[in-house]
Motif scaffolding. Structure first.
Motif, PDB file in Angstrom:
ATOM      1  N   LEU A 239      48.269  -2.396 -12.172  1.00 16.75           N
ATOM      2  CA  LEU A 239      49.403  -2.890 -12.948  1.00 16.75           C
ATOM      3  C   LEU A 239      49.361  -4.409 -13.048  1.00 16.75           C
ATOM      4  CD1 LEU A 239      52.014  -1.732 -14.319  1.00 16.75           C
ATOM      5  CD2 LEU A 239      53.215  -2.346 -12.198  1.00 16.75           C
ATOM      6  N   GLN A 240      49.038  -5.058 -11.949  1.00 18.85           N
ATOM      7  CA  GLN A 240      48.895  -6.517 -11.946  1.00 18.85           C
ATOM      8  C   GLN A 240      47.814  -6.959 -12.922  1.00 18.85           C
ATOM      9  OE1 GLN A 240      50.079  -9.292 -10.805  1.00 18.85           O
ATOM     10  NE2 GLN A 240      48.532 -10.629  -9.887  1.00 18.85           N
ATOM     11  N   ALA A 241      46.679  -6.269 -12.926  1.00 16.07           N
ATOM     12  CA  ALA A 241      45.591  -6.624 -13.839  1.00 16.07           C
ATOM     13  C   ALA A 241      46.030  -6.489 -15.297  1.00 16.07           C
ATOM     14  CB  ALA A 241      44.372  -5.737 -13.566  1.00 16.07           C
ATOM     15  N   TYR A 242      46.758  -5.439 -15.594  1.00 12.11           N
ATOM     16  CA  TYR A 242      47.297  -5.238 -16.946  1.00 12.11           C
ATOM     17  C   TYR A 242      48.191  -6.399 -17.359  1.00 12.11           C
ATOM     18  CZ  TYR A 242      51.128  -3.345 -19.904  1.00 12.11           C
ATOM     19  OH  TYR A 242      52.123  -3.163 -20.838  1.00 12.11           O
ATOM     20  N   PHE A 243      49.109  -6.782 -16.467  1.00 14.48           N
ATOM     21  CA  PHE A 243      49.997  -7.901 -16.772  1.00 14.48           C
ATOM     22  C   PHE A 243      49.212  -9.187 -16.997  1.00 14.48           C
ATOM     23  CE2 PHE A 243      53.477  -5.722 -14.060  1.00 14.48           C
ATOM     24  CZ  PHE A 243      53.958  -5.046 -15.166  1.00 14.48           C
ATOM     25  N   LEU A 244      48.216  -9.440 -16.150  1.00 13.92           N
ATOM     26  CA  LEU A 244      47.496 -10.709 -16.222  1.00 13.92           C
ATOM     27  C   LEU A 244      46.628 -10.807 -17.475  1.00 13.92           C
ATOM     28  CD1 LEU A 244      46.439 -11.364 -12.518  1.00 13.92           C
ATOM     29  CD2 LEU A 244      48.469 -12.149 -13.748  1.00 13.92           C
ATOM     30  N   VAL A 245      45.968  -9.716 -17.830  1.00  8.70           N
ATOM     31  CA  VAL A 245      45.140  -9.736 -19.045  1.00  8.70           C
ATOM     32  C   VAL A 245      46.021 -10.037 -20.260  1.00  8.70           C
ATOM     33  CG1 VAL A 245      43.737  -8.330 -20.603  1.00  8.70           C
ATOM     34  CG2 VAL A 245      43.340  -8.221 -18.138  1.00  8.70           C
ATOM     35  N   MET A 246      47.166  -9.373 -20.353  1.00  5.36           N
ATOM     36  CA  MET A 246      48.066  -9.622 -21.474  1.00  5.36           C
ATOM     37  C   MET A 246      48.663 -11.025 -21.406  1.00  5.36           C
ATOM     38  SD  MET A 246      47.987  -7.061 -23.480  1.00  5.36           S
ATOM     39  CE  MET A 246      49.425  -7.326 -24.517  1.00  5.36           C
ATOM     40  N   ASP A 247      49.029 -11.471 -20.214  1.00  5.43           N
ATOM     41  CA  ASP A 247      49.623 -12.791 -20.045  1.00  5.43           C
ATOM     42  C   ASP A 247      48.657 -13.887 -20.468  1.00  5.43           C
ATOM     43  OD1 ASP A 247      52.043 -14.197 -18.973  1.00  5.43           O
ATOM     44  OD2 ASP A 247      50.559 -15.115 -17.664  1.00  5.43           O
ATOM     45  N   ASP A 248      47.386 -13.746 -20.111  1.00  8.07           N
ATOM     46  CA  ASP A 248      46.392 -14.750 -20.490  1.00  8.07           C
ATOM     47  C   ASP A 248      46.216 -14.818 -22.001  1.00  8.07           C
ATOM     48  OD1 ASP A 248      45.964 -15.510 -17.889  1.00  8.07           O
ATOM     49  OD2 ASP A 248      44.186 -14.261 -17.601  1.00  8.07           O
ATOM     50  N   ILE A 249      46.261 -13.664 -22.657  1.00  4.18           N
ATOM     51  CA  ILE A 249      46.156 -13.651 -24.127  1.00  4.18           C
ATOM     52  C   ILE A 249      47.356 -14.375 -24.738  1.00  4.18           C
ATOM     53  CG2 ILE A 249      46.169 -12.198 -26.191  1.00  4.18           C
ATOM     54  CD1 ILE A 249      44.720 -10.051 -24.524  1.00  4.18           C
ATOM     55  N   MET A 250      48.557 -14.043 -24.263  1.00  7.37           N
ATOM     56  CA  MET A 250      49.771 -14.634 -24.829  1.00  7.37           C
ATOM     57  C   MET A 250      49.855 -16.137 -24.576  1.00  7.37           C
ATOM     58  SD  MET A 250      52.682 -11.690 -24.198  1.00  7.37           S
ATOM     59  CE  MET A 250      52.097 -11.048 -22.633  1.00  7.37           C
ATOM     60  N   ASP A 251      49.382 -16.570 -23.402  1.00 11.19           N
ATOM     61  CA  ASP A 251      49.448 -17.989 -23.055  1.00 11.19           C
ATOM     62  C   ASP A 251      48.198 -18.765 -23.451  1.00 11.19           C
ATOM     63  OD1 ASP A 251      51.910 -17.549 -21.962  1.00 11.19           O
ATOM     64  OD2 ASP A 251      51.215 -17.499 -19.880  1.00 11.19           O
ATOM     65  N   ASP A 252      47.181 -18.045 -23.968  1.00 12.57           N
ATOM     66  CA  ASP A 252      45.891 -18.667 -24.278  1.00 12.57           C
ATOM     67  C   ASP A 252      45.325 -19.392 -23.054  1.00 12.57           C
ATOM     68  OD1 ASP A 252      43.698 -19.261 -25.906  1.00 12.57           O
ATOM     69  OD2 ASP A 252      44.545 -21.180 -26.546  1.00 12.57           O
ATOM     70  N   SER A 253      45.449 -18.730 -21.894  1.00 14.07           N
ATOM     71  CA  SER A 253      44.944 -19.305 -20.646  1.00 14.07           C
ATOM     72  C   SER A 253      43.436 -19.151 -20.558  1.00 14.07           C
ATOM     73  CB  SER A 253      45.602 -18.614 -19.443  1.00 14.07           C
ATOM     74  OG  SER A 253      46.990 -18.847 -19.425  1.00 14.07           O
ATOM     75  N   HIS A 254      42.754 -20.204 -20.214  1.00 12.44           N
ATOM     76  CA  HIS A 254      41.294 -20.198 -20.203  1.00 12.44           C
ATOM     77  C   HIS A 254      40.714 -19.685 -18.894  1.00 12.44           C
ATOM     78  CE1 HIS A 254      40.346 -22.755 -23.922  1.00 12.44           C
ATOM     79  NE2 HIS A 254      41.635 -22.478 -23.959  1.00 12.44           N
ATOM     80  N   THR A 255      41.450 -19.806 -17.809  1.00 15.81           N
ATOM     81  CA  THR A 255      40.924 -19.380 -16.516  1.00 15.81           C
ATOM     82  C   THR A 255      41.902 -18.462 -15.801  1.00 15.81           C
ATOM     83  OG1 THR A 255      41.837 -21.302 -15.357  1.00 15.81           O
ATOM     84  CG2 THR A 255      39.578 -21.496 -16.198  1.00 15.81           C
ATOM     85  N   ARG A 256      41.334 -17.620 -14.961  1.00 12.13           N
ATOM     86  CA  ARG A 256      42.122 -16.715 -14.125  1.00 12.13           C
ATOM     87  C   ARG A 256      41.309 -16.410 -12.884  1.00 12.13           C
ATOM     88  NH1 ARG A 256      47.189 -15.454 -13.388  1.00 12.13           N
ATOM     89  NH2 ARG A 256      47.478 -15.352 -15.671  1.00 12.13           N
ATOM     90  N   ARG A 257      41.904 -16.639 -11.724  1.00 12.55           N
ATOM     91  CA  ARG A 257      41.233 -16.362 -10.451  1.00 12.55           C
ATOM     92  C   ARG A 257      39.907 -17.097 -10.333  1.00 12.55           C
ATOM     93  NH1 ARG A 257      42.452  -9.797 -10.463  1.00 12.55           N
ATOM     94  NH2 ARG A 257      44.589  -9.910  -9.679  1.00 12.55           N
ATOM     95  N   GLY A 258      39.890 -18.330 -10.827  1.00 12.34           N
ATOM     96  CA  GLY A 258      38.714 -19.176 -10.674  1.00 12.34           C
ATOM     97  C   GLY A 258      37.565 -18.883 -11.618  1.00 12.34           C
ATOM     98  N   LYS A 259      37.793 -18.057 -12.629  1.00 15.13           N
ATOM     99  CA  LYS A 259      36.744 -17.755 -13.605  1.00 15.13           C
ATOM    100  C   LYS A 259      37.384 -17.612 -14.979  1.00 15.13           C
ATOM    101  CE  LYS A 259      36.993 -12.809 -12.428  1.00 15.13           C
ATOM    102  NZ  LYS A 259      36.248 -11.653 -11.868  1.00 15.13           N
ATOM    103  N   PRO A 260      36.577 -17.580 -16.048  1.00 16.29           N
ATOM    104  CA  PRO A 260      37.171 -17.456 -17.391  1.00 16.29           C
ATOM    105  C   PRO A 260      38.025 -16.210 -17.523  1.00 16.29           C
ATOM    106  CG  PRO A 260      34.859 -18.079 -17.546  1.00 16.29           C
ATOM    107  CD  PRO A 260      35.110 -17.745 -16.102  1.00 16.29           C
ATOM    108  N   SER A 261      39.133 -16.347 -18.226  1.00 16.12           N
ATOM    109  CA  SER A 261      39.983 -15.189 -18.498  1.00 16.12           C
ATOM    110  C   SER A 261      39.169 -14.131 -19.244  1.00 16.12           C
ATOM    111  CB  SER A 261      41.188 -15.603 -19.348  1.00 16.12           C
ATOM    112  OG  SER A 261      41.961 -16.572 -18.675  1.00 16.12           O
TER     113      SER A 261
END
Length: 374
Positions: free
Chosen positions: A116-138
């Motif tokens: 569930l956390q992974a689902y939220f984070l993948v969507m959150d990165d798309i919405m925020d246009d975040s380039h990195t997540r957990r020390g690597k590219p989104s």
């Protein structure tokens, strides 16, 4: 009882080799005596999911895509939410030992939360246009992924009920778990909606950034799934059926979730990317964070103008100007004061909890996040 627990666990996470926390007659390793087995359970669950749908069997490419997507997005974090299920269950159960089946089920529940956390984070990165997540590219920034990541997020979300059905379909609390995950997902999506409409892309209105709005966003977006969900899962597995226990735990854990998110906001600005695992972008993204809310509360007319002229702009000079205002307003010291006050308030709430075993769970959660650096 809470005093005993607090004394035992105080600073335990900073001591090499510190092994156990006392709670009644139970002992558990805060570093995770179950961590290696929990991590190993991911591969088992992934294989079961890959064999679960004909679409994944249609071509080698589809299997490889889903396998890579899961490896990239699900197990890469600290796993605190997932491990909290088994840690909480050990503290809640009256038996000296958990059965092998119970441990396997607790692992499955823990991985449901990580999915569930992974689902939220993948969507959150798309919405925020975040380039990195957990020390690597989104994930959506990976070559040949792009907005396919949105569908990957839907796969992640739909894996959760499939895992629940496989491991809990015969349990009396199966439908309680299904409803719990559905409700928490809904609460989190509502929190994300509040966050997005408060700070829409390309439009900054700092008059919306007030503490009441901020606290509502945090409660729904973070606190339910990060704090209440793992403990509620463990309560169901322990055989708890008293709704007052769930409600009592929820109220305290939501306070912890707020405390945790305010820490996260502070670290987004003041933490080092190598430590926190991402490049902080709350200022560029015009997020309704604790720092900007407190800054607006404290700022004079000149400082408010500087914030209005620079907040939400993807320009390093503008980001630095906002940080200068934060420093001028002493927000680092304000956060330190908040952290101590909040910690004491939550400890007092735990002390009022009647169940000593639930006190142990809540104390463990609090000590895991107190003065965290990532």
């Amino acid at each position: 009882m809470r005093i005993v627990i607090a004394i035992v666990i105080l600073h335990i996470f900073d001591r090499p080799g510190a092994a156990k926390i006392l709670a009644g007659s139970k002992t558990i390793s805060p570093a995770g005596s179950f961590r290696d087995k929990f991590v190993a359970a991911f591969d088992k669950i992934k294989k079961e999911l890959l064999a679960d749908c004909d679409a994944f069997q249609f071509t080698r490419e589809s299997r490889e895509w889903v396998s890579k997507m899961l490896d990239y997005n699900v197990p890469g974090g600290k796993l605190n939410r997932g491990l909290s299920v088994i840690d909480s269950l050990v503290l809640l159960k009256s038996e000296d030992e958990l059965s092998r089946d119970e441990i396997e089920q607790a692992f499955a529940l823990g991985w449901c939360i990580e999915w569930l956390q992974a689902y939220f984070l993948v969507m959150d990165d798309i919405m925020d246009d975040s380039h990195t997540r957990r020390g690597k590219p989104s994930w959506f920034k990976q070559p040949n992924v792009g907005l396919v990541a949105a569908n990957d997020a839907l796969l992640l979300r739909n894996h959760v009920p499939r895992i629940l059905r496989k491991y809990f379909h015969g349990q009396l609390y199966y439908f309680d778990l299904r409803e719990l995950f559905d409700e928490v997902e809904y609460q989190t999506a509502c929190g994300q909606m509040l966050d997005l409409i408060t700070s829409p892309a390309g439009k900054v209105d700092l008059s919306k950034y007030v503490m009441e709005t901020y606290l509502r966003i945090v409660k729904f977006k973070t606190a339910f799934y990060s704090f209440y969900l793992p403990v509620a899962c463990a309560l169901y597995m322990s055989g708890e059926s008293d709704n007052s226990k769930f409600e009592s735990a929820k109220q305290i854990l939501l306070q912890m979730g707020t405390y945790f998110q305010i820490q996260d906001d502070f670290l987004d600005c003041y933490g080092h990317p190598d430590v926190i695992g991402k490049v902080g972008t709350d200022i560029q993204d015009a997020k309704c964070s604790w720092l900007i809310v407190r800054a607006i509360e404290r700022a004079d007319a000149s400082q408010k103008t500087r914030l209005e002229n620079n907040y939400g702009k993807k320009d390093n000079a503008c980001v630095e100007e906002v940080k200068k205002v934060y420093n001028d307003l002493g927000l680092a010291a304000a956060f330190s004061e908040y952290q101590q006050t909040s910690y004491g308030r939550i400890l007092s709430a735990i002390d009022r909890e009647k169940s000593t075993r639930l006190q142990g769970v809540l104390s463990l959660f609090l000590e895991k996040i107190y003065k965290r650096q990532r």
